[in-house]
Write a protein that holds these residues in place. Structure first.
Motif, PDB file in Angstrom:
ATOM      1  N   ARG A 270      29.273  26.095  36.204  1.00 48.51           N
ATOM      2  CA  ARG A 270      28.286  25.861  35.154  1.00 48.51           C
ATOM      3  C   ARG A 270      28.057  27.079  34.268  1.00 48.51           C
ATOM      4  O   ARG A 270      27.475  26.964  33.197  1.00 48.51           O
ATOM      5  N   PHE A 271      28.480  28.251  34.743  1.00 45.55           N
ATOM      6  CA  PHE A 271      28.232  29.462  33.968  1.00 45.55           C
ATOM      7  C   PHE A 271      29.358  30.447  34.193  1.00 45.55           C
ATOM      8  O   PHE A 271      29.815  30.648  35.331  1.00 45.55           O
ATOM      9  N   ILE A 272      29.813  31.061  33.095  1.00 45.78           N
ATOM     10  CA  ILE A 272      30.812  32.126  33.136  1.00 45.78           C
ATOM     11  C   ILE A 272      30.241  33.284  32.328  1.00 45.78           C
ATOM     12  O   ILE A 272      29.901  33.128  31.156  1.00 45.78           O
ATOM     13  N   ALA A 273      30.101  34.434  32.952  1.00 42.45           N
ATOM     14  CA  ALA A 273      29.483  35.572  32.286  1.00 42.45           C
ATOM     15  C   ALA A 273      30.285  35.984  31.057  1.00 42.45           C
ATOM     16  O   ALA A 273      31.524  36.049  31.111  1.00 42.45           O
ATOM     17  N   PRO A 274      29.620  36.268  29.944  1.00 44.92           N
ATOM     18  CA  PRO A 274      30.339  36.677  28.736  1.00 44.92           C
ATOM     19  C   PRO A 274      30.771  38.131  28.766  1.00 44.92           C
ATOM     20  O   PRO A 274      31.559  38.549  27.916  1.00 44.92           O
ATOM     21  N   GLN A 275      30.273  38.926  29.712  1.00 46.72           N
ATOM     22  CA  GLN A 275      30.620  40.334  29.787  1.00 46.72           C
ATOM     23  C   GLN A 275      31.097  40.684  31.189  1.00 46.72           C
ATOM     24  O   GLN A 275      30.647  40.101  32.175  1.00 46.72           O
ATOM     25  N   ILE A 283      30.096  43.133  47.592  1.00 48.20           N
ATOM     26  CA  ILE A 283      31.393  42.482  47.753  1.00 48.20           C
ATOM     27  C   ILE A 283      32.348  43.523  48.328  1.00 48.20           C
ATOM     28  O   ILE A 283      32.854  44.390  47.623  1.00 48.20           O
ATOM     29  N   TYR A 284      32.584  43.466  49.628  1.00 47.56           N
ATOM     30  CA  TYR A 284      33.387  44.472  50.301  1.00 47.56           C
ATOM     31  C   TYR A 284      34.854  44.072  50.255  1.00 47.56           C
ATOM     32  O   TYR A 284      35.426  43.583  51.216  1.00 47.56           O
ATOM     33  N   SER A 285      35.464  44.285  49.120  1.00 47.85           N
ATOM     34  CA  SER A 285      36.871  43.966  48.939  1.00 47.85           C
ATOM     35  C   SER A 285      37.599  45.232  48.506  1.00 47.85           C
ATOM     36  O   SER A 285      37.322  45.794  47.447  1.00 47.85           O
ATOM     37  N   LEU A 286      38.509  45.711  49.342  1.00 46.82           N
ATOM     38  CA  LEU A 286      39.235  46.944  49.010  1.00 46.82           C
ATOM     39  C   LEU A 286      40.087  46.771  47.773  1.00 46.82           C
ATOM     40  O   LEU A 286      40.237  47.688  46.974  1.00 46.82           O
ATOM     41  N   GLN A 287      40.652  45.588  47.586  1.00 48.18           N
ATOM     42  CA  GLN A 287      41.541  45.366  46.459  1.00 48.18           C
ATOM     43  C   GLN A 287      40.787  45.342  45.138  1.00 48.18           C
ATOM     44  O   GLN A 287      41.285  45.804  44.117  1.00 48.18           O
ATOM     45  N   ASN A 288      39.557  44.789  45.127  1.00 48.94           N
ATOM     46  CA  ASN A 288      38.850  44.572  43.872  1.00 48.94           C
ATOM     47  C   ASN A 288      37.681  45.533  43.654  1.00 48.94           C
ATOM     48  O   ASN A 288      36.967  45.422  42.682  1.00 48.94           O
ATOM     49  N   ARG A 289      37.526  46.491  44.552  1.00 53.71           N
ATOM     50  CA  ARG A 289      36.322  47.306  44.501  1.00 53.71           C
ATOM     51  C   ARG A 289      36.179  48.048  43.180  1.00 53.71           C
ATOM     52  O   ARG A 289      35.082  48.195  42.649  1.00 53.71           O
ATOM     53  N   ALA A 290      37.256  48.556  42.641  1.00 55.51           N
ATOM     54  CA  ALA A 290      37.185  49.367  41.429  1.00 55.51           C
ATOM     55  C   ALA A 290      37.541  48.579  40.171  1.00 55.51           C
ATOM     56  O   ALA A 290      37.637  49.155  39.092  1.00 55.51           O
ATOM     57  N   ASN A 291      37.768  47.307  40.278  1.00 58.24           N
ATOM     58  CA  ASN A 291      38.189  46.510  39.132  1.00 58.24           C
ATOM     59  C   ASN A 291      36.990  45.925  38.398  1.00 58.24           C
ATOM     60  O   ASN A 291      35.944  45.671  38.994  1.00 58.24           O
ATOM     61  N   LEU A 292      37.178  45.662  37.124  1.00 56.96           N
ATOM     62  CA  LEU A 292      36.182  44.914  36.372  1.00 56.96           C
ATOM     63  C   LEU A 292      36.316  43.441  36.714  1.00 56.96           C
ATOM     64  O   LEU A 292      37.422  42.905  36.756  1.00 56.96           O
ATOM     65  N   VAL A 293      35.191  42.798  36.919  1.00 50.27           N
ATOM     66  CA  VAL A 293      35.197  41.381  37.267  1.00 50.27           C
ATOM     67  C   VAL A 293      34.167  40.664  36.407  1.00 50.27           C
ATOM     68  O   VAL A 293      33.323  41.280  35.764  1.00 50.27           O
ATOM     69  N   PHE A 294      34.239  39.338  36.412  1.00 52.54           N
ATOM     70  CA  PHE A 294      33.313  38.498  35.663  1.00 52.54           C
ATOM     71  C   PHE A 294      32.550  37.616  36.641  1.00 52.54           C
ATOM     72  O   PHE A 294      33.153  37.011  37.537  1.00 52.54           O
ATOM     73  N   LEU A 295      31.247  37.545  36.443  1.00 53.58           N
ATOM     74  CA  LEU A 295      30.414  36.689  37.286  1.00 53.58           C
ATOM     75  C   LEU A 295      30.590  35.231  36.873  1.00 53.58           C
ATOM     76  O   LEU A 295      30.565  34.891  35.687  1.00 53.58           O
ATOM     77  N   VAL A 296      30.741  34.361  37.867  1.00 46.59           N
ATOM     78  CA  VAL A 296      30.852  32.920  37.641  1.00 46.59           C
ATOM     79  C   VAL A 296      29.874  32.234  38.583  1.00 46.59           C
ATOM     80  O   VAL A 296      29.736  32.629  39.739  1.00 46.59           O
ATOM     81  N   GLU A 297      29.187  31.228  38.071  1.00 44.83           N
ATOM     82  CA  GLU A 297      28.269  30.442  38.900  1.00 44.83           C
ATOM     83  C   GLU A 297      28.765  29.013  38.993  1.00 44.83           C
ATOM     84  O   GLU A 297      29.149  28.416  37.977  1.00 44.83           O
ATOM     85  N   ALA A 298      28.751  28.478  40.205  1.00 39.68           N
ATOM     86  CA  ALA A 298      29.173  27.095  40.449  1.00 39.68           C
ATOM     87  C   ALA A 298      28.116  26.416  41.300  1.00 39.68           C
ATOM     88  O   ALA A 298      27.519  27.032  42.195  1.00 39.68           O
ATOM     89  N   TRP A 299      27.902  25.145  41.003  1.00 40.61           N
ATOM     90  CA  TRP A 299      26.892  24.365  41.721  1.00 40.61           C
ATOM     91  C   TRP A 299      27.597  23.275  42.535  1.00 40.61           C
ATOM     92  O   TRP A 299      28.448  22.560  42.008  1.00 40.61           O
ATOM     93  N   PRO A 300      27.248  23.165  43.818  1.00 39.75           N
ATOM     94  CA  PRO A 300      27.842  22.095  44.626  1.00 39.75           C
ATOM     95  C   PRO A 300      27.616  20.731  43.984  1.00 39.75           C
ATOM     96  O   PRO A 300      26.538  20.452  43.449  1.00 39.75           O
ATOM     97  N   ARG A 301      28.639  19.923  44.000  1.00 39.34           N
ATOM     98  CA  ARG A 301      28.501  18.575  43.437  1.00 39.34           C
ATOM     99  C   ARG A 301      27.557  17.716  44.266  1.00 39.34           C
ATOM    100  O   ARG A 301      27.011  16.730  43.765  1.00 39.34           O
TER     101      ARG A 301
END
Length: 320
Positions: A270-275, A283-301
């Motif tokens: 329902r939502f994808i962050a514009p920035q 979020i303890y992820s070694l692969q993505n820790r230093a990467n830029l990411v985008f917030l996404v929100e999803a609602w259970p159907r």
């Protein structure tokens, strides 16, 4: 098995062991469940009189939650009701003619005036005859005419009064009385609304997450007293890297997995962050820790009892 074959087996075993020690790709994009709480408050201040909801309870829609003291508001309602009664009675009185006894009195006065006119008219006729025969002076004729005209004017006056007695009040008076009655009715509606606002019910079915006041405590206007979490208000927030965000669309279906959830839960974006933002420290992820990411929100159907706010989840994108 010769020495060369044995060495080959050891090398393959070592490679397999090294491969097993390499970090594996995550099962999905990391995220967590989050709740959008409904904080129920009253727009009016007052002392908390009753608290019908307990923390951890499941309440149904329109179930009573709490009540604030409302003695002052109840008194205002009683006063407003009295003003409405008074204003409506005044309007009804103006819309009617005079009371029957008043009309009867006006008619009796008219009858007296008509009798007097009959007498003065007869006196005028006799006076005219006597003056013509020189038995009376001309001044007597003038007096008789004046008496007849006086009685005639009195009859006309009382006839008009009887007609007016059967009419309602003037239109501007009635309009003013109607406006006053409407104002009193509106004041009553406002007073009743204030009483109703002192009692709050659940706007939706859900879990009572917290109660913020206890009976006897003073609650300021607009301060939440009960915090609810409807099942449909639990969503999933997760983070995707920059190469993936451009492929997502509002309404896309994702698959949510979590510990204890059983089978995956279908959710709609329902939502994808514009920035972009840096990966949150939770979020303890070694692969993505230093990467830029985008917030996404999803609602259970469909609401899922397995999803609780703060629960870590993995989100799989369909065909991504």
């Amino acid at each position: 098995m010769n020495a060369r074959s044995g060495a080959r087996v050891l090398v393959l075993a070592g490679l397999a062991l090294l491969a097993g020690c390499q970090p594996t790709q995550p099962a999905g994009y990391p995220g967590y469940a989050e709740g959008e709480f409904v904080r129920v408050a009253s727009p009016l201040a007052g002392t908390l009189a009753t608290l019908a909801a307990e923390r951890g309870a499941i309440v149904q829609k329109d179930a009573p939650l709490f009540t604030l003291e409302s003695d002052q508001e109840q008194a205002a309602v009683a006063e407003a009701q009295a003003r409405v009664t008074q204003a409506r009675a005044s309007l009804a009185d103006l819309e009617k003619g005079r009371r029957p006894p008043e009309i009867a009195a006006a008619k009796a006065q008219l009858a007296q005036a008509q009798a007097a006119l009959t007498q003065s008219a007869a006196d005028l006729a006799r006076t005219q005859k006597l003056v013509a025969e020189k038995f009376l002076p001309p001044q007597q004729l003038d007096q008789a005419k004046a008496a007849r005209d006086r009685d005639s004017a009195r009859v006309a006056e009382l006839t008009e009064q009887v007609r007016i007695a059967n009419l309602p009040a003037r239109s501007d008076q009635i309009a003013a009385a109607r406006a006053e009655a409407k104002a009193a009715t509106d004041a009553l509606a406002q007073a009743q609304w204030r009483v109703e606002q002192k009692t709050q019910a659940a706007p939706a079915s859900g879990l009572v997450v917290d109660t913020l006041y206890r009976p006897g405590e003073f609650v300021a206007a607009g301060q939440p007293v009960v915090s609810l979490l409807p099942p449909a208000n639990v969503k999933v927030r997760f983070y995707v890297p920059e190469p993936i965000v451009g492929t997502l669309r509002i309404g896309d279906t994702v698959s949510v997995r979590c510990d204890g959830c059983g089978k995956p839960i279908d959710a709609a974006i329902r939502f994808i962050a514009p920035q972009a933002e840096f990966t949150p420290p939770v979020i303890y992820s070694l692969q993505n820790r230093a990467n830029l990411v985008f917030l996404v929100e999803a609602w259970p159907r469909a609401p899922s009892a397995a999803l609780h706010p703060g629960l870590p989840v993995d989100v799989m994108l369909a065909n991504k």
